[in-house]
Design a protein around this motif. Structure first.
Motif, PDB file in Angstrom:
ATOM      1  N   ASN A 153       0.822  -1.210   0.000  1.00  0.00           N
ATOM      2  CA  ASN A 153       0.000   0.000   0.000  1.00  0.00           C
ATOM      3  C   ASN A 153       0.859   1.265   0.000  1.00  0.00           C
ATOM      4  O   ASN A 153       0.559   2.232  -0.712  1.00  0.00           O
ATOM      5  N   ILE A 154       1.923   1.253   0.810  1.00  0.00           N
ATOM      6  CA  ILE A 154       2.793   2.417   0.873  1.00  0.00           C
ATOM      7  C   ILE A 154       3.559   2.591  -0.435  1.00  0.00           C
ATOM      8  O   ILE A 154       3.778   3.711  -0.905  1.00  0.00           O
ATOM      9  N   ALA A 155       3.973   1.468  -1.042  1.00  0.00           N
ATOM     10  CA  ALA A 155       4.672   1.536  -2.331  1.00  0.00           C
ATOM     11  C   ALA A 155       3.761   2.151  -3.400  1.00  0.00           C
ATOM     12  O   ALA A 155       4.207   2.959  -4.221  1.00  0.00           O
ATOM     13  N   LYS A 156       2.496   1.771  -3.384  1.00  0.00           N
ATOM     14  CA  LYS A 156       1.540   2.345  -4.336  1.00  0.00           C
ATOM     15  C   LYS A 156       1.392   3.846  -4.109  1.00  0.00           C
ATOM     16  O   LYS A 156       1.270   4.627  -5.063  1.00  0.00           O
ATOM     17  N   LEU A 157       1.407   4.251  -2.842  1.00  0.00           N
ATOM     18  CA  LEU A 157       1.292   5.674  -2.520  1.00  0.00           C
ATOM     19  C   LEU A 157       2.530   6.434  -3.003  1.00  0.00           C
ATOM     20  O   LEU A 157       2.404   7.513  -3.600  1.00  0.00           O
ATOM     21  N   ALA A 158       3.716   5.894  -2.746  1.00  0.00           N
ATOM     22  CA  ALA A 158       4.952   6.542  -3.190  1.00  0.00           C
ATOM     23  C   ALA A 158       4.965   6.676  -4.706  1.00  0.00           C
ATOM     24  O   ALA A 158       5.362   7.709  -5.259  1.00  0.00           O
ATOM     25  N   HIS A 159       4.522   5.613  -5.389  1.00  0.00           N
ATOM     26  CA  HIS A 159       4.458   5.595  -6.846  1.00  0.00           C
ATOM     27  C   HIS A 159       3.491   6.664  -7.367  1.00  0.00           C
ATOM     28  O   HIS A 159       3.842   7.453  -8.262  1.00  0.00           O
ATOM     29  N   ALA A 160       2.290   6.728  -6.804  1.00  0.00           N
ATOM     30  CA  ALA A 160       1.292   7.716  -7.222  1.00  0.00           C
ATOM     31  C   ALA A 160       1.775   9.136  -6.931  1.00  0.00           C
ATOM     32  O   ALA A 160       1.542  10.057  -7.730  1.00  0.00           O
ATOM     33  N   SER A 161       2.453   9.311  -5.804  1.00  0.00           N
ATOM     34  CA  SER A 161       2.962  10.639  -5.440  1.00  0.00           C
ATOM     35  C   SER A 161       3.966  11.130  -6.472  1.00  0.00           C
ATOM     36  O   SER A 161       3.945  12.302  -6.874  1.00  0.00           O
ATOM     37  N   LEU A 162       4.851  10.243  -6.908  1.00  0.00           N
ATOM     38  CA  LEU A 162       5.837  10.616  -7.918  1.00  0.00           C
ATOM     39  C   LEU A 162       5.162  11.010  -9.232  1.00  0.00           C
ATOM     40  O   LEU A 162       5.531  12.011  -9.862  1.00  0.00           O
ATOM     41  N   PHE A 163       4.172  10.214  -9.632  1.00  0.00           N
ATOM     42  CA  PHE A 163       3.502  10.505 -10.898  1.00  0.00           C
ATOM     43  C   PHE A 163       2.836  11.875 -10.865  1.00  0.00           C
ATOM     44  O   PHE A 163       3.014  12.687 -11.788  1.00  0.00           O
ATOM     45  N   TRP A 164       2.085  12.158  -9.808  1.00  0.00           N
ATOM     46  CA  TRP A 164       1.362  13.427  -9.762  1.00  0.00           C
ATOM     47  C   TRP A 164       2.294  14.604  -9.486  1.00  0.00           C
ATOM     48  O   TRP A 164       1.993  15.740  -9.878  1.00  0.00           O
ATOM     49  N   GLN A 165       3.428  14.338  -8.859  1.00  0.00           N
ATOM     50  CA  GLN A 165       4.447  15.384  -8.749  1.00  0.00           C
ATOM     51  C   GLN A 165       4.957  15.741 -10.148  1.00  0.00           C
ATOM     52  O   GLN A 165       5.108  16.924 -10.480  1.00  0.00           O
ATOM     53  N   GLY A 166       5.206  14.705 -10.966  1.00  0.00           N
ATOM     54  CA  GLY A 166       5.655  14.942 -12.332  1.00  0.00           C
ATOM     55  C   GLY A 166       4.624  15.703 -13.149  1.00  0.00           C
ATOM     56  O   GLY A 166       4.961  16.622 -13.904  1.00  0.00           O
ATOM     57  N   ILE A 167       3.363  15.327 -12.995  1.00  0.00           N
ATOM     58  CA  ILE A 167       2.294  16.016 -13.714  1.00  0.00           C
ATOM     59  C   ILE A 167       2.202  17.482 -13.276  1.00  0.00           C
ATOM     60  O   ILE A 167       2.029  18.387 -14.111  1.00  0.00           O
ATOM     61  N   SER A 168       2.336  17.720 -11.975  1.00  0.00           N
ATOM     62  CA  SER A 168       2.290  19.097 -11.465  1.00  0.00           C
ATOM     63  C   SER A 168       3.421  19.930 -12.041  1.00  0.00           C
ATOM     64  O   SER A 168       3.236  21.111 -12.368  1.00  0.00           O
ATOM     65  N   LEU A 169       4.591  19.323 -12.168  1.00  0.00           N
ATOM     66  CA  LEU A 169       5.728  20.023 -12.773  1.00  0.00           C
ATOM     67  C   LEU A 169       5.471  20.306 -14.250  1.00  0.00           C
ATOM     68  O   LEU A 169       5.719  21.409 -14.740  1.00  0.00           O
ATOM     69  N   ALA A 170       4.960  19.304 -14.961  1.00  0.00           N
ATOM     70  CA  ALA A 170       4.704  19.458 -16.397  1.00  0.00           C
ATOM     71  C   ALA A 170       3.677  20.550 -16.657  1.00  0.00           C
ATOM     72  O   ALA A 170       3.806  21.323 -17.617  1.00  0.00           O
ATOM     73  N   LEU A 171       2.663  20.632 -15.804  1.00  0.00           N
ATOM     74  CA  LEU A 171       1.626  21.643 -15.994  1.00  0.00           C
ATOM     75  C   LEU A 171       2.130  23.055 -15.694  1.00  0.00           C
ATOM     76  O   LEU A 171       1.462  24.029 -16.030  1.00  0.00           O
ATOM     77  N   GLN A 172       3.291  23.134 -15.070  1.00  0.00           N
ATOM     78  CA  GLN A 172       3.943  24.438 -14.891  1.00  0.00           C
ATOM     79  C   GLN A 172       4.919  24.734 -16.021  1.00  0.00           C
ATOM     80  O   GLN A 172       5.573  25.776 -16.022  1.00  0.00           O
ATOM     81  N   GLY A 173       5.015  23.801 -16.972  1.00  0.00           N
ATOM     82  CA  GLY A 173       5.971  23.960 -18.066  1.00  0.00           C
ATOM     83  C   GLY A 173       7.380  23.537 -17.704  1.00  0.00           C
ATOM     84  O   GLY A 173       8.323  23.758 -18.469  1.00  0.00           O
ATOM     85  N   LYS A 174       7.544  22.890 -16.555  1.00  0.00           N
ATOM     86  CA  LYS A 174       8.879  22.451 -16.098  1.00  0.00           C
ATOM     87  C   LYS A 174       9.148  21.026 -16.579  1.00  0.00           C
ATOM     88  O   LYS A 174       9.282  20.087 -15.787  1.00  0.00           O
ATOM     89  N   TYR A 175       9.233  20.860 -17.887  1.00  0.00           N
ATOM     90  CA  TYR A 175       9.352  19.525 -18.467  1.00  0.00           C
ATOM     91  C   TYR A 175      10.670  18.843 -18.104  1.00  0.00           C
ATOM     92  O   TYR A 175      10.704  17.631 -17.871  1.00  0.00           O
TER      93      TYR A 175
END
Length: 255
Positions: A153-175
């Protein structure tokens, strides 16, 4: 323990005198509240937001010492998010993290803060919160090596956190900043819910940077290993497009 219970019963009997004594087991208050939480969770999962909130309010009022209170705080945050009460949700989650630093639910609360910020399109704040939840989840993993279910469960959370962190960066144009986050998400947690999405995002990032050959490599990876994923058809479309763009680019660049 059995003898102690007999002595306690005897004492109560003597105090009560000739009045009848009903045999009963008194459960401590902290064991109550789970029923209310579960009922509230069912209501929430069924989209019945108000009844779910009523159950949580009842739980907090009747059983303030229940261990279900911590889960109730997170469920209430989900309810507030669904109702658009963003400020309340963020405040309660922040207070929970501050007041319960040793709770195993802190990484989940940090992730929920990220969701609250993301829903409001506060992407810089979401980036910070998702990064925090990823870090906290990674730390928690070091303590849960012997508990397979909790580790998963924690691994899934860490994985999801990384993905949405990446998406948040991309939506700021920080590719460029998003790229290593997506890579870690895909490589560190293969076969998880967002693995193919992270690879697809890497392909799109390569496209944005006009690195068409790299983009093709990522899309082929999805085609080879994630044939049942949602991104499979999209990757096929992108592969065809990238082949066309690549050919045109080579023709333009050739002398």
């Amino acid at each position: 323990m059995d003898m102690l219970n007999r002595y306690l019963i005897l004492i109560i009997f003597l105090i009560c005198g000739s009045s009848s004594l009903r045999s009963q087991i008194v459960t401590p208050q902290y064991l109550y509240g789970s029923k209310e939480y579960l009922e509230g969770k069912v209501f929430y999962d069924d989209g019945m937001i108000r009844p779910a909130e009523d159950k949580i309010i009842q739980l907090v009022k009747d059983f303030p010492a229940s261990p279900a209170i911590e889960k109730a705080v997170l469920l209430q945050a989900d309810i507030d998010l669904a109702l658009g009460n963003y400020i309340i949700a963020e405040r309660n989650l922040s207070e929970f993290i501050k007041e319960n630093p040793n709770s195993p639910l802190v990484p989940f609360a940090a992730f929920q803060r990220g969701v609250v910020a993301f829903e409001q399109q506060f992407y810089p704040q979401a980036e910070v919160y998702f990064k925090q939840s990823s870090t906290l989840a990674e730390q928690e993993l070091t303590f849960l090596k012997t508990n397979e279910m909790a580790t998963d469960n924690i691994a899934k959370l860490a994985h999801a956190s990384l993905f949405w962190q990446g998406i948040s960066l991309a939506l700021q144009g920080k590719y460029q900043d998003a790229k290593p986050v997506f890579k870690e998400c895909a490589q560190k947690y293969p076969g998880q819910n967002y693995t193919d999405d992270a690879i697809f995002a890497l392909g799109q990032t390569a496209e944005i940077n006009r690195q068409y050959e790299k983009a093709l490599v990522y899309y082929r990876q999805i085609a080879m290993f994630y044939t049942h994923a949602n991104t499979y058809l999209a990757s096929k479309v992108r592969r065809s497009e990238e082949r066309r763009v690549g050919k045109e680019c080579r023709s333009w660049c050739s002398p």
